[in-house]
Enzyme design. Structure first.
Site, PDB file in Angstrom:
ATOM      1  N   LYS A 101      31.482 -51.734 -11.765  1.00  0.00           N
ATOM      2  CA  LYS A 101      31.534 -53.214 -11.544  1.00  0.00           C
ATOM      3  C   LYS A 101      32.732 -53.590 -11.056  1.00  0.00           C
ATOM      4  O   LYS A 101      33.878 -53.212 -11.106  1.00  0.00           O
ATOM      5  CB  LYS A 101      31.376 -53.717 -12.880  1.00  0.00           C
ATOM      6  CG  LYS A 101      30.976 -55.271 -12.998  1.00  0.00           C
ATOM      7  CD  LYS A 101      30.841 -55.824 -14.384  1.00  0.00           C
ATOM      8  CE  LYS A 101      30.715 -57.228 -14.483  1.00  0.00           C
ATOM      9  NZ  LYS A 101      30.613 -57.748 -16.040  1.00  0.00           N
ATOM     10  N   SER A 176      26.897 -60.722 -16.654  1.00  0.00           N
ATOM     11  CA  SER A 176      27.500 -60.675 -15.298  1.00  0.00           C
ATOM     12  C   SER A 176      27.332 -59.555 -14.742  1.00  0.00           C
ATOM     13  O   SER A 176      27.875 -59.215 -13.594  1.00  0.00           O
ATOM     14  CB  SER A 176      29.051 -61.117 -15.659  1.00  0.00           C
ATOM     15  OG  SER A 176      29.675 -60.130 -16.478  1.00  0.00           O
ATOM     16  N   SER A 200      27.308 -59.788 -21.092  1.00  0.00           N
ATOM     17  CA  SER A 200      27.234 -59.416 -19.762  1.00  0.00           C
ATOM     18  C   SER A 200      26.725 -58.062 -19.431  1.00  0.00           C
ATOM     19  O   SER A 200      26.286 -57.776 -18.286  1.00  0.00           O
ATOM     20  CB  SER A 200      28.624 -59.452 -19.187  1.00  0.00           C
ATOM     21  OG  SER A 200      29.113 -60.796 -18.945  1.00  0.00           O
TER      22      SER A 200
END
Length: 381
Positions: A101, A176, A200
Site C-alpha cells: 500500500k 483506505s 482501513s
C-alpha cells in the site's frame, strides 16, 4: 468471480466501464490462494518468475478499469523472483506476488499516502516495515492506491482519480486500503499489504468479499509518522482471499519480528478443538443502527457458528458512549498535525497548499475544538 467476457477486460465504453471485471485465468497463478501458490513453488511446480509475470499481466489487464496501482515496480519484482528461486525458497510465502500500500517507505519508490501534497520523490531507503514484509518471501510488484492520508472510507484522490470495486465498477472498493483490496478481489494478486487505523483493512475487505483482519497494535513496526501519533492506532496486515492466507502471512511475519512480551500467534492448521464463546455485537457504537440486510447476514453467520457447537453471546461493544465524538476529535487532530507539520513528517518539499479539501476541513474542525481536545484524548487512552 465470474464474467461472461474473455480473460481480457474491455476498455471502458462511453456508457462507463464494465460492471464486473476480473483477471482469473489458466496461467501460472490460476485460481489458487497465496498458500497454495507458495506450496507449488516449494514443490517446483511453478517458478517465482512465472508467478510474477502472471501477476504483472493480470494487473495490466484490469488496472486501467480499476485504478488500483499508483506505482509499478515490475523490473525489481522480476529480479527478486530470480533471487528467490535461487536462494530463498525456504521463506513461508516465497515467490508469491504481492504489493505494498502507498503508506510505507520502499527504497526507490515514492510514498505519497494518496496526497498531492506529498512529493513523488523516490525514497532513498526502506522504512522499518518493508524489509520485514519482503522477508516473508512475498514479491511486491508495486504500490496500491489509497485516499489522502487514509482519512476516508472510499479510495478517491485529487484530480478525480477513483479506485473501483471489481464486483461492480460503479461502486467503491472502500478505503483506505482500497487499491490492495481491488487487485486481490479481481484476482490480479493473491495477497496485498494493507493497514488499518479506523477500518482501513476491514472496510475494503467487507465491500470486496475478502478476508480483512486488523491485528493487535504493536505486533508490527510502523513508519515514523504513524509511530509518533499521540495515540498509536495503526496496525499493518494484508487483505487476502482465504483465512489461511491471512494466518500464513501473520505467522511468517512474526518469524522475523516479534516484539518482547507479544505472545506468538502460532499456526492454524485445523478447526479449534474446543468450544468458543463468541460475542455478537449487532449495532455499532459509532454509527446508526445496522440495516436489516446486514443484520440478516450477521445473524446467519452467528447461527452457523452455533451449529458448529460454539456459544454465541449477544453483547454491546466495550466502548463508552463518547467514543464516536472522541475519535472524530482525534481524527481531526491527526489532520491538523499533518497539514501543519507535513514538512517534518514527510518531506521538506511537502506542499500544504496542495492538500485536499477533506484534510483541510478536518484540520479546521480540530482548530475549533482545541479547548476540549485534552478531554477527548484522556477518554481514548
Amino acid at each position: 468471480m465470474t464474467d461472461t467476457t474473455a480473460d481480457a477486460v474491455a476498455d471502458p465504453t462511453p456508457a462507463g466501464p464494465p460492471r464486473r471485471v476480473h483477471a482469473f485465468r489458466d496461467d501460472a497463478l490460476g485460481y489458487d490462494d497465496a498458500s497454495a501458490l507458495a506450496e507449488r513453488v516449494r514443490r517446483r511446480e511453478v517458478s517465482p518468475a512465472e508467478l510474477v509475470e502472471a501477476a504483472i499481466e493480470r494487473c495490466a489487464t484490469v488496472d486501467p478499469v480499476l485504478g488500483a496501482l499508483v506505482h509499478t515496480d515490475y523490473d525489481r519484482a522480476r529480479h527478486r523472483a530470480e533471487w528467490v528461486r535461487n536462494s530463498q525458497l525456504s521463506a513461508p510465502l516465497a515467490g508469491v506476488p504481492s504489493a505494498f500500500k502507498d503508506a510505507v517507505r520502499v527504497e526507490g519508490l515514492p510514498m505519497t499516502l494518496g496526497s498531492s501534497a506529498v512529493p513523488t520523490r523516490p525514497a532513498l531507503h526502506d522504512g522499518p516495515y518493508a524489509p520485514l514484509f519482503r522477508a516473508t518471501g512475498l514479491i511486491p510488484v508495486g504500490t496500491t492506491a489509497m485516499p489522502p492520508f487514509g482519512w476516508t472510507a472510499a479510495t478517491e484522490r485529487q484530480g478525480g482519480l477513483v479506485t473501483r470495486n471489481p464486483w461492480d465498477t460503479g461502486r467503491t472498493s472502500g478505503g483506505s486500503s482500497g487499491g490492495s483490496a481491488s487487485l486481490v478481489a479481481a484476482g490480479a494478486l493473491p495477497i496485498a499489504h494493507a493497514n488499518d487505523g479506523g477500518g482501513s483493512i476491514r472496510i475494503p475487505a467487507a465491500v470486496t468479499g475478502l478476508v480483512g483482519f486488523k491485528p493487535s497494535r504493536g505486533r508490527h513496526p510502523d513508519e515514523k509518522f504513524s509511530a509518533n501519533m499521540p495515540i498509536p492506532i495503526i496496525s499493518q496486515s494484508v487483505v487476502t482471499r482465504s483465512v489461511r492466507d491471512t494466518v500464513a502471512f501473520l505467522t511468517a511475519f512474526e518469524a522475523g519480528h516479534r516484539p518482547v512480551g507479544v505472545p506468538p500467534l502460532g499456526t492454524v492448521a485445523q478447526a479449534p478443538g474446543r468450544r468458543l464463546r463468541i460475542g455478537l455485537v449487532e449495532h455499532s457504537p459509532a454509527g446508526d443502527p445496522t440495516d436489516a440486510a446486514t443484520l440478516a447476514v450477521l445473524r446467519e453467520a452467528a447461527d452457523r457458528l452455533a451449529a458448529l457447537g460454539h456459544e454465541i453471546v449477544p453483547t454491546t461493544a466495550p466502548v463508552p458512549d463518547s467514543f464516536r465524538e472522541d475519535f472524530i476529535a482525534y481524527w481531526g487532530l491527526l489532520a491538523l498535525g499533518t497539514s501543519s507539520g507535513g514538512r517534518g513528517m514527510f518531506s521538506p518539499e511537502f506542499a500544504a497548499e496542495r492538500l485536499d479539501p477533506f484534510t483541510i476541513g478536518l484540520a479546521a474542525m480540530a482548530r475549533r475544538g482545541l479547548p476540549s481536545l485534552p478531554l477527548h484524548l484522556y477518554r481514548l487512552y
